[in-house]
Scaffold this active site. Structure first.
Site, PDB file in Angstrom:
ATOM      1  N   GLU A   7       6.935 -10.846  -4.010  1.00  0.00           N
ATOM      2  CA  GLU A   7       7.613 -11.887  -3.226  1.00  0.00           C
ATOM      3  C   GLU A   7       6.930 -12.184  -1.892  1.00  0.00           C
ATOM      4  O   GLU A   7       7.028 -13.293  -1.373  1.00  0.00           O
ATOM      5  CB  GLU A   7       9.076 -11.522  -2.991  1.00  0.00           C
ATOM      6  CG  GLU A   7       9.961 -11.644  -4.226  1.00  0.00           C
ATOM      7  CD  GLU A   7       9.998 -10.384  -5.082  1.00  0.00           C
ATOM      8  OE1 GLU A   7       9.188  -9.450  -4.823  1.00  0.00           O
ATOM      9  OE2 GLU A   7      10.819 -10.320  -6.004  1.00  0.00           O
ATOM     10  N   PHE A  13      24.657  -3.793  -6.810  1.00  0.00           N
ATOM     11  CA  PHE A  13      23.273  -3.662  -7.253  1.00  0.00           C
ATOM     12  C   PHE A  13      22.437  -4.813  -6.683  1.00  0.00           C
ATOM     13  O   PHE A  13      22.821  -5.975  -6.758  1.00  0.00           O
ATOM     14  CB  PHE A  13      23.213  -3.679  -8.791  1.00  0.00           C
ATOM     15  CG  PHE A  13      21.805  -3.623  -9.324  1.00  0.00           C
ATOM     16  CD1 PHE A  13      21.014  -2.499  -9.111  1.00  0.00           C
ATOM     17  CD2 PHE A  13      21.269  -4.697 -10.019  1.00  0.00           C
ATOM     18  CE1 PHE A  13      19.710  -2.449  -9.586  1.00  0.00           C
ATOM     19  CE2 PHE A  13      19.970  -4.658 -10.502  1.00  0.00           C
ATOM     20  CZ  PHE A  13      19.186  -3.527 -10.284  1.00  0.00           C
ATOM     21  N   GLN A  14      21.315  -4.492  -6.099  1.00  0.00           N
ATOM     22  CA  GLN A  14      20.401  -5.464  -5.480  1.00  0.00           C
ATOM     23  C   GLN A  14      21.093  -6.312  -4.413  1.00  0.00           C
ATOM     24  O   GLN A  14      20.785  -7.484  -4.242  1.00  0.00           O
ATOM     25  CB  GLN A  14      19.723  -6.339  -6.539  1.00  0.00           C
ATOM     26  CG  GLN A  14      18.786  -5.517  -7.418  1.00  0.00           C
ATOM     27  CD  GLN A  14      17.803  -6.345  -8.227  1.00  0.00           C
ATOM     28  OE1 GLN A  14      18.105  -7.460  -8.624  1.00  0.00           O
ATOM     29  NE2 GLN A  14      16.636  -5.788  -8.494  1.00  0.00           N
ATOM     30  N   LYS A  70      25.221 -15.719  -6.616  1.00  0.00           N
ATOM     31  CA  LYS A  70      25.010 -16.077  -8.021  1.00  0.00           C
ATOM     32  C   LYS A  70      26.153 -16.928  -8.568  1.00  0.00           C
ATOM     33  O   LYS A  70      25.921 -17.899  -9.286  1.00  0.00           O
ATOM     34  CB  LYS A  70      24.859 -14.799  -8.850  1.00  0.00           C
ATOM     35  CG  LYS A  70      24.502 -15.087 -10.303  1.00  0.00           C
ATOM     36  CD  LYS A  70      24.120 -13.818 -11.056  1.00  0.00           C
ATOM     37  CE  LYS A  70      23.660 -14.176 -12.467  1.00  0.00           C
ATOM     38  NZ  LYS A  70      23.249 -12.977 -13.217  1.00  0.00           N
ATOM     39  N   MET A 129     -11.241  -3.485  12.727  1.00  0.00           N
ATOM     40  CA  MET A 129     -10.711  -3.705  14.069  1.00  0.00           C
ATOM     41  C   MET A 129     -10.075  -2.432  14.617  1.00  0.00           C
ATOM     42  O   MET A 129     -10.177  -2.142  15.809  1.00  0.00           O
ATOM     43  CB  MET A 129      -9.705  -4.863  14.075  1.00  0.00           C
ATOM     44  CG  MET A 129      -9.337  -5.350  15.460  1.00  0.00           C
ATOM     45  SD  MET A 129     -10.767  -5.875  16.433  1.00  0.00           S
ATOM     46  CE  MET A 129     -10.844  -7.628  16.036  1.00  0.00           C
TER      47      MET A 129
END
Lengths: 163, 567
Positions: free
Chosen positions: B52, B114-115, B164, B480
């Site tokens: 993502e 969940f999630q 949802k 760097m």
């Protein structure tokens, strides 16, 4: 310097956390914060007391204005204003102290709003420094509980904060 | 006439109404209804990434290279937390994005489902604004608001979190034509009196500098900036985010300024008498320590759309809040109308001084080295692509060399994570750039450390046949970090060495791409030419470069702009 900032914002879930989050994320001080809906239920009015240099206060007002849900911001210190805070204090009041505490409450124009055989609950309104003075005037060990609302402020005369 | 649609259909219809042709995302439980609707239509293309973070970077690269709003779609929970780095990257660089995230059904919110994560809470400090849509009847208007907020004023990412069950419910679909918000009214026009004051200062300047940042690119103000600078014969410097805002090959361009800016740009900033700051924010990597950069020694004019950027780190004398192209246009008109015409003659001494600083040749490096110098790779890339490529980068030494040695003449060609400094940005951003500009040459200049932070996207590039050219400046160090350790930590290279690197050639090949390894300076040009001839293939070019090369000039942290370490 201590500043009292008033703002109008959309009365929406999460708006308060945006303001609180801004202060913690940018390490600004909050001395007190008070918020409630206005006569227009779609708007909330918040009063913030903060401490900072002129540069910091300028950034605070700019950053507050940048929040999408904030409609208007005013630094009340920019002009004449009135500030009030409400405090409820529960104090031990037995024996000779009962009369003494009542007198003290009268001097500060407070009112006793709950009484038991052992305690008084006093309601006091005024500037934050007046409330501080009252606390200092009572013997610390007599104080059972205090609750303060934080300052609310409004501009004097024609200074009006409205959409 | 309006029809009853479910939340998922409404969301997709909103994207269509906004004219979004492509979104970047990754499916999951909370967004299944949304994906189902995407499946049933063909107006909005979906690019499936492999992580993502890459979805948001790709949408970001798409936005930066096209001036359209980028859109990413992620699922709840880990989908969102993975996206946060991308969102913060876009926030720090003010990139217009709309991120749509799935959320657990409303009834499950707050129950540690969940999630489930508090998406609005987690993203609040790194978005311009965010919404949780609790009511299906507000969905279309919320999405309209999201696009409006993302793309107006100072742009930025806006997140819309959709539970949802809201994607399943139905409502009448009406997409608003326009949005009015009493709490959000970005300023466009600058204050005319302030613009006149600025014009007066400008016409009296003897040692002026125009310092232009990312705001020029974001507001498409390059032509106005170029007109102003050339009309006045002022020197112009760009920030890392502003490169391409003024043509780098023009004689009035003094290079990038800042921590790794040119000697002439930094000295001109330090010793100017009038500074015209445009769409820039006096960032710590740009002006160093503000104590060494007060407005006592110079007058500062600052043009920016965001009032909170003005007098934040440096006090300014003439603040002008407004849209940069509008303000510049008005400023040009005022200056043109001024009867006391601006005399180029008064700047003669200043340009002589700048010529002396330029003679210092601060970007010189060993061109006869037997080992590949990274600067040479960027120079050759510039030559081979004739300066016409879109160049993305990751973060570190390679980023600075890309900024110093690829001369950007046009805006939106240089795409990098300036504010947040996100390693892993370059490859997914390049995917977004290539999708927005299918026929363009797109190069990603990276290092062996950064590229491994989103290397899984080689798979996405395979799926969508994205012919990127990856220029890996491989010095086997986090360059760097190593440079700072060399300068400031007694050569103790704590964890900055990259042991156990993959064979990048084979790795690229295993993803179905072309891999090359280049070890000799003499092979750089031919290899680049060969790579760009492979028009429909991704070519991963692994350049084995000098391990000890450092980026110069360098203004150490906490120092002033004139206190540079030079070669």
């Amino acid at each position: 310097m201590r500043h009292i900032i008033s703002l109008l914002m959309e009365n929406e879930a999460g708006a308060l956390s945006r303001v609180a989050g801004l202060f913690s994320a940018r390490a600004y001080n909050i001395e007190s914060l008070t918020v409630a809906p206005t006569e227009d239920a779609t708007l909330s009015r918040m009063t913030l007391v903060t401490v900072g240099s002129d540069d910091v206060i300028e950034q605070i007002t700019k950053q507050l204005n940048k929040l999408i849900e904030v409609v208007k911001v005013v630094d009340l210190n920019d002009g004449d204003h009135i500030e009030r805070e409400l405090m409820l204090v529960k104090v031990r009041a037995t024996g000779a102290d009962r009369e003494e505490i009542k007198r003290l409450a009268d001097i500060f124009r407070g009112s006793i709003i709950d009484v038991t055989s052992k305690s008084y609950t006093i309601e006091l309104t005024g500037t934050s420094s007046k409330l501080d003075a009252f606390i200092d005037a009572i013997e610390r060990s007599a104080i059972l509980e205090t609750v303060r609302t934080g300052a609310s402020g409004i501009g004097r005369g024609d200074r009006i904060l409205k959409v | 006439m309006s029809v009853e649609l479910n939340g998922a259909e409404i969301t997709v219809r909103c994207l269509q109404e906004e004219g979004i042709d492509c979104i970047f995302g990754y499916p999951g439980g909370a967004v299944l209804f949304l994906y189902d609707e995407l499946f049933k239509q063909d107006k909005v293309r979906h690019i499936l990434v492999r992580h993502e973070q890459a979805a948001v970077h790709a949408a970001d690269g798409y936005a930066r290279s096209s001036n359209k709003v980028g859109v990413a779609l992620v699922t709840s929970g880990p989908g969102v937390t993975n996206a946060v780095t991308g969102i913060a990257t876009a926030y720090l660089d003010s990139i217009p994005l709309v991120v749509i995230s799935g959320q657990v059904p409303r009834a499950a919110i707050g129950l540690d489902a969940f999630q489930e994560v508090d998406t609005v809470g987690i993203t609040r400090p790194c978005v311009k604004h965010n919404f949780l849509v609790k009511d299906i009847t507000e969905l279309a208007e919320t999405i309209k608001k999201a696009f409006y907020i993302a793309s107006t004023g100072r742009p930025g990412p806006v997140l819309v979190d959709i539970p949802k069950d809201v994607t399943q419910q139905t409502a009448r679909f009406v997409y608003p034509d326009s949005i009015h918000m009493r709490s959000y009214n970005p300023v466009v026009k600058g204050h005319s009196r302030q613009i006149k004051k600025a014009a007066q200062l400008i016409s009296k300047a003897k040692r002026p500098v125009v310092y232009a940042g990312g705001g020029i690119i974001l507001s498409d103000a390059s032509s106005q900036l170029t007109e102003l600078v050339q009309m006045l014969n002022f020197p112009c410097t760009n920030t890392l985010m502003g490169l391409g805002g003024y043509p780098a090959t023009d004689k009035q361009f003094v290079g990038m300024l800042g921590m790794h800016g040119t000697y002439e740009a930094n000295m001109a900033m330090q010793y100017c008498d009038v500074l015209v700051a445009v769409g820039a924010r006096f960032d710590d990597r740009v002006i160093g320590n503000p104590k060494h950069f007060s407005n006592e020694n110079r007058k500062i004019i600052h043009i920016d759309i965001d009032p909170s950027s003005i007098s934040k780190r440096v006090k300014v004398d003439v603040p002008i809040v407004g849209s940069v192209p509008d303000v510049l246009k008005e400023l040009i008109d005022v200056l043109k109308a001024d009867k006391e015409k601006f005399s180029h003659e008064t700047l003669k001494e200043w340009w002589e001084q700048i010529a002396l600083w330029r003679e210092r040749d601060c970007l010189k490096y060993d061109r006869d080295s037997a080992i590949i110098k990274p600067q040479m790779v960027v120079e050759q890339l510039y030559n081979v692509t004739k300066g016409n490529a879109f160049v993305t980068s990751d973060v570190g030494q390679h980023q600075m060399w890309a900024a110093q040695f690829y001369k950007f003449d046009k805006p939106r060609r240089w795409i990098n994570s300036g504010g947040l400094g996100t390693m892993g940005f370059g490859l997914p951003a390049a995917m977004g750039v290539q999708i927005a500009n299918p026929k363009a040459k797109v190069a990603c200049i990276t290092g062996e450390a950064s590229i491994q932070m989103c290397i899984q996207e080689l798979s996405t590039c395979k799926q969508y046949k994205l012919p990127l050219k990856i220029i890996n400046l491989n010095n086997r160090y986090m360059g760097m970090v190593r440079q700072w350790q060399e300068f400031f930590h007694g050569n103790r290279y704590a964890e900055s060495y990259m042991d156990a690197l993959p064979d990048f050639t084979k790795l690229a090949e295993s993803y179905g791409h072309v891999g090359m390894q280049i070890e000799k300076p003499g092979d750089i040009e031919d290899a680049l030419k060969e790579a760009f001839k492979l028009k429909d293939r991704l070519v991963f070019m692994d350049f084995i470069t000098d391990q000890t090369e450092n980026v110069f000039p360098m203004v150490p942290g906490g120092k002033g702009l004139s206190e540079m370490i030079l070669v």
